[in-house]
Design a protein around this motif. Sequence first.
Motif, PDB file in Angstrom:
ATOM      1  N   ASN A  53       0.844  -1.201   0.000  1.00  0.00           N
ATOM      2  CA  ASN A  53       0.000   0.000   0.000  1.00  0.00           C
ATOM      3  C   ASN A  53       0.872   1.240   0.000  1.00  0.00           C
ATOM      4  OD1 ASN A  53      -1.833  -2.062   1.878  1.00  0.00           O
ATOM      5  ND2 ASN A  53      -2.912  -0.927   0.324  1.00  0.00           N
ATOM      6  N   GLY A  54       0.473   2.202  -0.831  1.00  0.00           N
ATOM      7  CA  GLY A  54       1.214   3.456  -0.874  1.00  0.00           C
ATOM      8  C   GLY A  54       2.472   3.391  -1.702  1.00  0.00           C
TER       9      GLY A  54
ATOM     10  N   GLN B  67      -9.390   1.790  -9.360  1.00  0.00           N
ATOM     11  CA  GLN B  67      -9.303   0.973  -8.152  1.00  0.00           C
ATOM     12  C   GLN B  67     -10.561   1.150  -7.306  1.00  0.00           C
ATOM     13  OE1 GLN B  67      -5.850   1.843  -5.793  1.00  0.00           O
ATOM     14  NE2 GLN B  67      -6.372   0.392  -4.196  1.00  0.00           N
TER      15      GLN B  67
ATOM     16  N   LYS C 220       1.430   2.767  -7.046  1.00  0.00           N
ATOM     17  CA  LYS C 220       0.879   2.059  -8.202  1.00  0.00           C
ATOM     18  C   LYS C 220      -0.255   2.849  -8.871  1.00  0.00           C
ATOM     19  CE  LYS C 220      -0.224  -1.477  -5.605  1.00  0.00           C
ATOM     20  NZ  LYS C 220       0.153  -0.977  -4.278  1.00  0.00           N
ATOM     21  N   THR C 221      -1.182   3.300  -8.052  1.00  0.00           N
ATOM     22  CA  THR C 221      -2.303   4.061  -8.620  1.00  0.00           C
ATOM     23  C   THR C 221      -1.825   5.380  -9.215  1.00  0.00           C
ATOM     24  OG1 THR C 221      -3.907   3.043  -7.124  1.00  0.00           O
ATOM     25  CG2 THR C 221      -4.510   5.170  -8.064  1.00  0.00           C
TER      26      THR C 221
ATOM     27  N   HIS D 234      -3.115  -7.131  -5.829  1.00  0.00           N
ATOM     28  CA  HIS D 234      -2.527  -7.553  -4.564  1.00  0.00           C
ATOM     29  C   HIS D 234      -2.543  -9.073  -4.404  1.00  0.00           C
ATOM     30  CE1 HIS D 234      -1.422  -3.939  -2.495  1.00  0.00           C
ATOM     31  NE2 HIS D 234      -2.582  -3.368  -2.755  1.00  0.00           N
TER      32      HIS D 234
HETATM   33  N1  ATP Z   1      -3.485  13.385  -4.932  1.00  0.00           N
HETATM   34  C1  ATP Z   1      -2.558  13.101  -3.983  1.00  0.00           C
HETATM   35  N2  ATP Z   1      -2.095  14.069  -3.191  1.00  0.00           N
HETATM   36  C2  ATP Z   1      -1.170  13.800  -2.251  1.00  0.00           C
HETATM   37  N3  ATP Z   1      -0.653  12.597  -2.034  1.00  0.00           N
HETATM   38  C3  ATP Z   1      -1.081  11.581  -2.801  1.00  0.00           C
HETATM   39  C4  ATP Z   1      -2.059  11.773  -3.812  1.00  0.00           C
HETATM   40  N4  ATP Z   1      -2.289  10.593  -4.412  1.00  0.00           N
HETATM   41  C5  ATP Z   1      -1.501   9.713  -3.806  1.00  0.00           C
HETATM   42  N5  ATP Z   1      -0.764  10.287  -2.841  1.00  0.00           N
HETATM   43  C6  ATP Z   1       0.230   9.611  -1.990  1.00  0.00           C
HETATM   44  O1  ATP Z   1       1.141   8.982  -2.851  1.00  0.00           O
HETATM   45  C7  ATP Z   1       1.518   7.714  -2.325  1.00  0.00           C
HETATM   46  C8  ATP Z   1       1.219   6.645  -3.333  1.00  0.00           C
HETATM   47  O2  ATP Z   1      -0.173   6.483  -3.435  1.00  0.00           O
HETATM   48  P1  ATP Z   1      -0.854   5.478  -4.445  1.00  0.00           P
HETATM   49  O3  ATP Z   1      -2.317   5.628  -4.321  1.00  0.00           O
HETATM   50  O4  ATP Z   1      -0.268   5.655  -5.784  1.00  0.00           O
HETATM   51  O5  ATP Z   1      -0.421   4.077  -3.853  1.00  0.00           O
HETATM   52  P2  ATP Z   1      -0.857   2.611  -4.262  1.00  0.00           P
HETATM   53  O6  ATP Z   1       0.393   1.855  -4.540  1.00  0.00           O
HETATM   54  O7  ATP Z   1      -1.863   2.658  -5.327  1.00  0.00           O
HETATM   55  O8  ATP Z   1      -1.499   2.076  -2.912  1.00  0.00           O
HETATM   56  P3  ATP Z   1      -2.715   1.061  -2.678  1.00  0.00           P
HETATM   57  O9  ATP Z   1      -2.144  -0.307  -2.798  1.00  0.00           O
HETATM   58  O10 ATP Z   1      -3.157   1.337  -1.286  1.00  0.00           O
HETATM   59  O11 ATP Z   1      -3.752   1.342  -3.697  1.00  0.00           O
HETATM   60  C9  ATP Z   1       0.761   7.549  -1.011  1.00  0.00           C
HETATM   61  O12 ATP Z   1       1.621   7.920   0.032  1.00  0.00           O
HETATM   62  C10 ATP Z   1      -0.371   8.512  -1.137  1.00  0.00           C
HETATM   63  O13 ATP Z   1      -0.750   8.998   0.114  1.00  0.00           O
END
Ligand code: ATP
Lengths: 253, 332
Positions: free
Chosen positions: A45-46, A92, A49-50, A209
Amino acid sequence: MADAGTASAILATEGLTRRFGGLVAVRDVSLTLNRGELHAVIGPNGAGKTTLVGLLAGELRPSAGRIVLDGADIGGVPAWKRTHLGIGRSFQRTNIFPTLPALENVRLAAQAVARGANLLRPAASDTKLVETAQAALARVGLSGVAARVAGTLSNGEQRQLEIAMTLAAHPKVLLLDEPLAGMGPEEGQRLTGLLKDLVREHAILLIEHDMDFVFAVADRMTVMAEGTVLAQGRPDDIRANREVQDAYLGGHA
Amino acid sequence: MLPQSLGSKIALAAGALLLALLPLFASPYYVELGSYALIAAMLALSLQLLVGATGIVSLGHAAFYGLAAYTVYFLTPDGAPRSIFVTLPLAVLASGLLALLVGALSLRTRGFFLLMVTLAFGQMVFFVFHDTKIGGGTDGAFLTRPIIALFDWQLPLTRRQRPIAVYYVALVLLVAMYLFLVMLLRSLFGRVLEGIRVNEHRMAALGYSTYRYKLAAFVVAGMLAGVAGHMWAMHRGFVNPELVGWHRSAEALLMILLGGLGTLHGPILGALAFTGLGEIAQLLTERKLLVEGAVVLFVVLALPQGLSGLRLPRILTRKAEPAGRLEPEPHG
Ligand SMILES: Nc1ncnc2c1ncn2[C@@H]1O[C@H](COP(=O)(O)OP(=O)(O)OP(=O)(O)O)[C@@H](O)[C@H]1O
Ligand SMILES: [Mg+2]
């Protein structure tokens, strides 16, 4: 379809970076997506990826780095135009039209890329769009609920609808952000079959995941953590990679 | 948004027929009041294309309405009457051009900011007419009313017939506007507006340039407001800056709220009810605005879908259906 070894890159990133204030959500990520290949991105998480998907889909602007589609840099192209260039994404967090019928959700997706449609024509008379939408619904197994208002569908059905909307635009690059999350085991199996089917004509970036699922369908993998690429390679290489095991896979391998 | 059941279509046709019969038994005073209500209905209906159909709330809509009325004034500088077939298209064109300019700049923003930007634009237009002499300044100006004439032919009207003719022109235009919007919302374009209202972000991800679609809707709505404003000039023969002020925009929003956000006939119902309410309140009390406000508040709280949420008893409608935005259109 590409023969083994001569796969052609459709989409590639070079040194892709995105900052949110002081946080670097995606740092110096380079990867390629080939036609006929399913590329899985995994990470805790974090990991970013997204954010990576958002950058590829055009919803987010890169802070640095390049995104190349069919040889052209598309880093500055807005999200809606990227759909017309052949990039389709699913979200997602389910992102549908909850007050509209399921069929209309998908029909809108098909209409978005329909060329030369007369916009003043009654929507009901445009049977081609409706047929495209019905075909996409059938593909994910939602034909039976086409007339239902999307917001009243079950969680799993809404996840499938999300996929159908992405498919209806006939993209050549599919970006699927945790499509399995919220689906039941049966729906998951259907999706596995669908992905194996789709990958022949598409380049697919899959974020997931569920490790069993990922190792079952992926041709190549990228492991991310804290925004950076930890490892890249074939599933067998990833499974054997010590660093990845320590950081993410735990006892899985 | 659109009438679905046979019952609702019959109710709408009956309503139109009733309005068409009004001049046959109403006194001249009430015919004039009726004309005013029909014009208010057109303005509210034009705004509904933005508010109810697309989900854009604008506080500058009266600018397009008022500019059309002023255009009629500008077109008759020498006091010689002009044909409606000249004044109406030109007034609508002027409104459309202003809407293109205002929309192009304000639709870059959303929600509260959009509300403020459209308000600011509307007030700029207001002060152009209020503070300069081009339209008669603060006091406004009389204008020569458009006549119903084509080439050498002119509809001959006595002084007593003229208000009745204006009433029918307004009614025909209102019905035409309603049918045009039904057609528009049923079209592929209308479906895009609906998608934008429900989930604009997803529409962009699907490949729609939502800005362009919203701008197109904004211009069409502005032109339709121009139809209403032109009729106001034809009805009153007078223009003043109040026509473009934000009060008028807010009033149109109130009418939509009163009639219902979820339907096309709601704003018409709302405008007729609001005009009637104003008339009754004026007879009963000196605090007209207070009474109006209280009634609107009551209706909005008691009927979340406005007056159009009122339903005939089940027996009369064969199949009572839930009204409002959540009601799915028979798509596909
Ligand atoms: N619009 C935003 N503004 C500020 N921080 C952001 C924003 N979008 C994502 N983040 C931060 O960037 C980091 C990566 O987030 P992201 O959503 O890409 O992770 P992820 O790998 O998709 O996680 P998950 O498995 O929980 O979906 C995180 O620390 C998140 O808090
Ligand atoms: Mg994520």
